[in-house]
Each structure stands twice: as structure tokens, then as C-alpha cells.
Design an enzyme around this catalytic site. Structure first.
Site, PDB file in Angstrom:
ATOM      1  N   GLU A 128       0.838  -1.206   0.000  1.00 38.15           N
ATOM      2  CA  GLU A 128       0.000   0.000   0.000  1.00 38.15           C
ATOM      3  C   GLU A 128       0.870   1.251   0.000  1.00 38.15           C
ATOM      4  O   GLU A 128       0.574   2.230  -0.686  1.00 38.15           O
ATOM      5  CB  GLU A 128      -0.910   0.030   1.232  1.00 38.15           C
ATOM      6  N   LYS A 158     -11.942   4.330   1.479  1.00 36.20           N
ATOM      7  CA  LYS A 158     -10.802   3.570   0.969  1.00 36.20           C
ATOM      8  C   LYS A 158     -11.369   2.399   0.163  1.00 36.20           C
ATOM      9  O   LYS A 158     -11.437   1.255   0.634  1.00 36.20           O
ATOM     10  CB  LYS A 158      -9.937   3.085   2.144  1.00 36.20           C
TER      11      LYS A 158
END
Length: 121
Positions: free
Chosen positions: A22, A99
Site C-alpha cells: 500500500e 478507501k
């Protein structure tokens, strides 16, 4: 009296998350804002200086998302709230951080965190 100014769907690209991939690859975050403020002065004067310049605010929020990676969306949401509360006219802010590409091993449409912060807190 408090009015509400809503700005929804601010797309930002950030490198936040607890996993290395990420941080390395980054992903889209979508931000929704609701600001509590008195808009009567701006309505009376018809002058941008008497209200929150939401164009400038969006640029500041976007910059705050796109810098300095953090692990948690909780930390990111607080950072965004702090940016919004820098304008003394903002009495409170509700920030939602979406998200949509969170690393979850299941079919889902979104992960979202909403926080509300007051200027006097």
C-alpha cells in the site's frame, strides 16, 4: 445557527496503509466533507472573503492526503479535520475517508470512516 457546506467525492491518491504494498503502490482515497459554519455574512455581502473558499480548502485537503503516508485512515481523517478547522469560521467538520480499494479478501464496495470534530474541542 449553523449552516452546512458539503463537498463530496474529493479524489486523492495516497500511499497510506499498514502493508508495504500500500505504501509502495498507493491507491485512491475519496474524501467527503461537511462543514458547519454561519453563511449569513457571505449571503449578505455576496463576498467570497466572508465564507470558506471551498476551492482553496479542497486543494489543502488534497495536499494533506497526498503527503506523508500514515498507517491508519483514522490518522488521515484527523489530519483532514485539522486542515478544515484552521479557518476560524468553521465551527465543526464531519470528515469521511473512503478507501474503496482496501486490502480485504472479500467482495465489498467501500471501507469508510467518518469523524466529527469541533473547533472548540
Amino acid at each position: 445557527m449553523t449552516d452546512e457546506l458539503t463537498i463530496g467525492g474529493i479524489e486523492c491518491f495516497g500511499h497510506h496503509g499498514v502493508f508495504e504494498f500500500e505504501r509502495r503502490e498507493g491507491q485512491i482515497f475519496v474524501i467527503d466533507l461537511v462543514l458547519g459554519l454561519d453563511t449569513a455574512p457571505a449571503a449578505a455581502s455576496d463576498d467570497l472573503r466572508d465564507t470558506v473558499d471551498y476551492g482553496s480548502l479542497v486543494a489543502q485537503v488534497k495536499a494533506s492526503v497526498e503527503r506523508d503516508p500514515v498507517d491508519l485512515i483514522e490518522t488521515l481523517a484527523q489530519r483532514i479535520a485539522d486542515v478544515c478547522l484552521l479557518d476560524a469560521r468553521v465551527e465543526w467538520v464531519r470528515v469521511t475517508v473512503h478507501k474503496p480499494d482496501a486490502p480485504i479478501d472479500a467482495t465489498f464496495s467501500d471501507v469508510a470512516l467518518t469523524i466529527t470534530r469541533r473547533a472548540d474541542a
